[in-house]
Every structure is written in C-alpha cells, then in structure tokens.
Design a protein around this motif. Structure first.
Motif, PDB file in Angstrom:
ATOM      1  N   GLY A  69     -12.094  15.225  -9.619  1.00  9.47           N
ATOM      2  CA  GLY A  69     -10.865  14.047  -9.189  1.00  9.47           C
ATOM      3  C   GLY A  69      -9.534  14.984  -8.919  1.00  9.47           C
ATOM      4  N   ARG A 101       3.364   5.378  -3.688  1.00  7.83           N
ATOM      5  CA  ARG A 101       2.305   4.615  -4.105  1.00  7.83           C
ATOM      6  C   ARG A 101       3.395   3.400  -5.100  1.00  7.83           C
ATOM      7  NH1 ARG A 101      -1.489   5.494  -9.237  1.00  7.83           N
ATOM      8  NH2 ARG A 101      -2.584   3.979  -9.497  1.00  7.83           N
ATOM      9  N   VAL A 109      -2.329  17.546  -6.744  1.00  6.97           N
ATOM     10  CA  VAL A 109      -3.488  16.951  -6.389  1.00  6.97           C
ATOM     11  C   VAL A 109      -3.971  18.078  -5.991  1.00  6.97           C
ATOM     12  CG1 VAL A 109      -2.544  14.417  -6.199  1.00  6.97           C
ATOM     13  CG2 VAL A 109      -2.159  15.864  -4.483  1.00  6.97           C
ATOM     14  N   LEU A 112     -14.200  12.171  -3.192  1.00  8.28           N
ATOM     15  CA  LEU A 112     -13.090  12.248  -3.828  1.00  8.28           C
ATOM     16  C   LEU A 112     -12.341  13.067  -2.995  1.00  8.28           C
ATOM     17  CD1 LEU A 112     -11.807  10.206  -6.944  1.00  8.28           C
ATOM     18  CD2 LEU A 112     -12.067   8.994  -4.298  1.00  8.28           C
ATOM     19  N   GLY A 115      -8.342   9.475  -1.117  1.00 10.46           N
ATOM     20  CA  GLY A 115      -8.080   8.360  -1.758  1.00 10.46           C
ATOM     21  C   GLY A 115      -7.757   6.711  -1.072  1.00 10.46           C
ATOM     22  N   VAL A 148     -10.989   3.793  -5.082  1.00 11.76           N
ATOM     23  CA  VAL A 148     -11.091   4.349  -5.303  1.00 11.76           C
ATOM     24  C   VAL A 148     -13.156   4.648  -5.573  1.00 11.76           C
ATOM     25  CG1 VAL A 148      -9.198   5.730  -4.565  1.00 11.76           C
ATOM     26  CG2 VAL A 148     -10.208   5.821  -6.869  1.00 11.76           C
ATOM     27  N   TYR A 162       1.370  12.440  -2.460  1.00 11.41           N
ATOM     28  CA  TYR A 162       0.447  12.631  -1.364  1.00 11.41           C
ATOM     29  C   TYR A 162       0.236  13.514  -0.447  1.00 11.41           C
ATOM     30  CZ  TYR A 162       0.170   7.310  -2.187  1.00 11.41           C
ATOM     31  OH  TYR A 162       0.081   6.264  -3.179  1.00 11.41           O
ATOM     32  N   ALA A 180      -3.582  12.821   0.812  1.00 10.85           N
ATOM     33  CA  ALA A 180      -4.501  12.957  -0.141  1.00 10.85           C
ATOM     34  C   ALA A 180      -5.256  11.437   0.518  1.00 10.85           C
ATOM     35  CB  ALA A 180      -3.628  12.242  -1.150  1.00 10.85           C
ATOM     36  N   LEU A 181      -4.715  10.813   1.223  1.00 11.33           N
ATOM     37  CA  LEU A 181      -5.050   9.148   1.210  1.00 11.33           C
ATOM     38  C   LEU A 181      -5.731   9.067   2.991  1.00 11.33           C
ATOM     39  CD1 LEU A 181      -2.134   6.984   0.374  1.00 11.33           C
ATOM     40  CD2 LEU A 181      -4.004   8.286  -0.951  1.00 11.33           C
TER      41      LEU A 181
END
Length: 496
Positions: free
Chosen positions: A144, A297, A349, A392, A397, A403, A461, A470-471
């Motif tokens: 993660g 977010r 991240v 992940l 993400g 998720v 992100y 990230a996404l």
C-alpha cells in the motif's frame, strides 16, 4: 492474532511471498489458498494484521466509503454497525479474516522486509528481512501507499518542546484535556480528528494551507433489525452494495475524473453544506476552496464545519514562519502558544517500495526504474522485474469508489499469471518494456484531461513534476475489464 509471528520460518523457496497484511495482502493470501496455492507466506512489519487500519488509531478515524462496499466480495460482513465503519470495526474485520480463512499459519508478524534481489540463474527472489532471509518464486507487494507519513517542511518543527506526533502515530498517552492544541493540515485525517478532539481541548488552532471540498456524510447507525436482515437475506446486502457501487461509478463517469455538469452540481451541494453549517461569512470565506471539486480528495463530514465554529477553535490560513519551542509563529509575526502539535499532513505515496531496495533483472534497481516516473504495467507488473507484482500499485487508487474493488481485480490478474506459469511450466513472467510504455502513454493521455490536472490545484496524487501517479482515470468497471484476461503478447514468458 498474537504479537509474535505465528508462521514457521521456511527453509526452502516459497511459491508466493506477500509483503504486507492489510486488505491487499490478506486478499491475495485468501485467494491463493482458494486456488490451491498453500505454499505461501505473508510477512507484516507490524505486530498485528490490518495495515493502515491497524496503524491509524487517531480519534475519529473512519472510512469514507460505505462499510458494505469496503469489504471483500468473497468475505462479506453483514453486521456492520454504521453506514461508514470506524477504524476499530475495520481492523476487527481484517483480524476476523485471518481466523475465518485459516491464515495464521501463513502470516509472519513483526517481520520487516529490508531488500529483495531477483536471482536470474535460479528464477526466484532472494528477500532479506529483519528475521532472516527468504526465497520465493513469486513476490507480491501488498504494502500500500499510506504508511510513510509526509512531514511538512516547516522551519523549526523539531524544536517544539511539547508532544508532537503525526496522526498515523497518535500518542494515546498524551491527554489533550484542557490543552492548547495545534493541528497542521486539512486533509482526510484532519477533518476526523478536529471534531473528535475539539470538545475536550482548551484551544485548538487549525493551520490550513488549502481548504478542502466537503460534502455531507450522512452517517447513521445500522440497527439490529437491518443487520439481522442482512444475515438472513444475503441478497438484500448485495443489493445495497450494488446501489452504493453504481452511485459511485456514476460519479466517476460524469464528475470525479473530469470537469462536467455533475462537477458543478457537486460544487453547489458542497457550498450549500458550507453555508448551512457555517453562519459566519468571514469563516466561510476561509473555508471556500479556490479550485474545482475533485482536483483534491473530496472529503465527507457532517461535523467538521460545526467543529470549526466552536468558540475555542481558530482557523489560520496565513503562512507559518516557524515552529518554536512553545508554539507556532505566523509570517505576520503573530504567535500561537501551544502545548501539543499534531501533524495531519497525510502520506508520502511514492515512498513504500522506493524505500525498500528491490533489484530486478540485470541489476535494475526499482528506485532507478522509477526515477523519471512511478509507473507499472496496468498498475500491477513491472518490466525488468520478473515474477513481481504490486497490489494498489501506481495509478490504481480511486477518488470516487472503494479501492477494495481494485485490489480484487488485481489479485485475480496475478492469479491468472500464476496459473499460466503452472500451465506452461514457466520459470518467469514479466511485461515487455514496449507493452508497459504503450500502457503508460495511454494512461498519460487520459490523465492529461482529468480534473486532477485541469482542476487548478496541486495534490498528494501528484509527483514532484505534477504528474498524477496515484489515481486511476476512469471507472472501476473499466479497470476490471482491462484486467479481466491478461494479454500474453504483452509479456516475456521464460520457460523453466
């Protein structure tokens, strides 16, 4: 689970070694065993399973996805007690999975991975841990991204003489009652911590750099009758989960991945939420985001705004000059004396795998492979790193849905790769550099027009160059479809 490792230490190469015992690692272990792979081990650096839900125990910690959607589809929990589960209930669910699926003999707790090297001559991974070496044919990272705290670059931070801690390492031995408390950050943890501690502190100063978009949470208890119904009629529980899923998929399709009419509707709803809960126009102005909803977010809360209107709470929006031994001094010279300082500043991240020396084929170091751009083929596999999979991983993400759904799609993709290795008697499997490059080019094209790049903000992100690492820029359905069946022409298949 006990505090000591339950699994016997292997004396020969494992079929599968999984790093991390959070949602990802446990899902991988369960599905491996259900697929007939029992020669596996999950190593976890903490003294208990649960990952982020074991480590993040700050006041008010909870999930922002409905509980029935935030559970493994093959391991449902019909007796969630609230619409949105709290940390303790989620952590208990993950511990229950270990017992339900007999995973204890396959989990080594208090075991940190310190490095991994691909041994091409033997077609296996040599893994170093603080308990000793391991070998495995396949290495799966379920580490993660939310466990390396992001520490703000504030001058004098470590000169503060009072208790100072990050939300992910909450010091429960420190009483906040009648204390002057500062909270730096306004992300997902801050909007949960602030309402939880504001009633007990003497004074709370929230240091805000960028205000978040906040929408109503509408959290409610799930009563015993409804929980009993979900026990007796699994179809009712599945129907609720389906409704929750498709509502969030609609958000992704029309508003949470690009600017659209739905974006404007959601912004209007958020502004109404702000107006209804914050009567002071000066405070409302401080809390109004200057960027498009979805760029950062989107947070859900019914009690964050009311907490900020309390007479003992101050919202600071100016820049911080420095942290001093007894508080925080603002750029304009004003000083806030504090007894406790809390960092609600999220996570780095990019740090999870980059901080572990992972060396692939021909001495390729993962940190070097990611020096220009953190990326992986379909977010799961990486060219130059045979028999290595990530759960992940980069760009998997979500900003709109659970998720856990992405984890399940990735687990099935990995299992398909393992099945192909058995069927063809392969020693190794890895994506081709060309396939990975094509996938990344398509991904970058989709991301370029996304709300995260066009919404007028910078966020966690993004990497240092502003690229979203990230996404996933689409729906869960689209991602599942992309991973449903591996295209073997995208892989290097090495016979045993």
């Amino acid at each position: 689970m006990t505090e000591t490792p339950a699994a016997p230490w292997p004396d020969k190469p494992l079929a599968v070694l999984v790093i991390g015992a959070g949602f990802s690692g446990l899902a991988m272990a369960i599905r491996c065993r259900q697929s007939g792979i029992d020669d596996l081990l999950v190593v976890e650096k903490a003294g208990a399973v649960g990952g982020t839900w074991h480590e993040n125990t700050y006041p008010g910690a909870a999930c922002d996805i409905p509980a029935h959607l935030y559970a493994l589809s093959f391991a449902p929990k019909p007796d969630w007690t609230r619409t949105y589960a709290g940390q303790k209930e989620i952590a208990a669910y993950l511990r229950e999975l270990v017992e339900r699926f007999g995973l204890a003999p396959h989990i080594a707790l208090s075991t940190a991975v310190t490095g991994a090297v691909w041994d091409g001559a033997r077609s296996l991974w040599r893994v170093e841990t603080d308990r000793g070496p391991l070998e495995a044919r396949v290495l799966v990272s379920g580490m993660g991204a939310l466990h390396h705290p992001a520490i703000p670059a504030v001058a004098g931070l470590h000169t503060f003489l009072g208790p100072l801690f990050h939300t992910s390492a909450w010091d429960h031995g420190v009483s906040l009652r009648a204390k002057r408390v500062g909270v730096i950050g306004t992300g997902a943890s801050a909007i949960q911590v602030v309402p939880a501690i504001a009633p007990e502190v003497e004074r709370l100063v929230l240091f805000q750099r960028t205000p978040p978009w906040v929408v109503p949470r509408n959290d409610r208890p799930i009563g015993p009758r409804l929980r009993a119904l979900f026990h007796r009629l699994p179809l009712a529980r599945r129907a609720l989960r389906g409704v929750q899923f498709w509502l969030r998929e609609a958000q992704a399709a029309f508003g949470f991945t690009r600017v659209s009419g739905l974006t404007r509707l959601a912004e209007a709803m958020s502004r109404r939420h702000l107006r209804s809960q914050v009567p002071d126009p000066a405070l409302r102005a401080k809390l109004a985001p200057p960027y498009r909803l979805g760029c950062k977010r989107v947070l859900i809360s019914d009690d964050y705004y009311p907490a900020l209107t309390r007479p003992n709470v101050t919202v600071e929006t100016g820049p911080i000059r420095a942290v001093t031994p007894d508080g925080v001094t603002m750029a304009d010279g004003r000083h806030h004396p504090l007894d406790v300082l809390v960092l609600a500043t999220g996570f780095d991240v990019t740090a999870s795998l980059a901080r572990v020396p992972v060396v692939g084929r021909d001495g390729l170091i993962l940190a070097r492979a990611w020096s220009e751009r953190v990326a992986a083929h379909r977010g799961v596999a990486l060219a130059g790193f045979p028999n290595f999979f990530m759960l992940l991983g980069p760009n998997t993400g979500l900003g709109h849905n659970s998720v856990v759904l992405m984890i399940e799609a990735q687990v099935e993709y990995v299992l398909a790769c393992l099945a192909e290795m058995r069927e063809r008697n392969l020693a190794a499997i890895e994506p081709t550099p060309e396939a990975q490059a094509r996938y990344l080019a398509e991904l970058e094209q989709r991301l370029s027009g996304s709300i995260w790049q066009q919404g007028g903000c910078a966020s966690w992100y993004q990497d240092a160059t502003g690229r979203n690492i990230a996404l996933w820029p689409g729906t869960v359905v689209a991602y599942r479809r992309a991973l449903r069946r591996p295209d073997w022409s995208e892989f290097i298949l090495t016979p045993a």
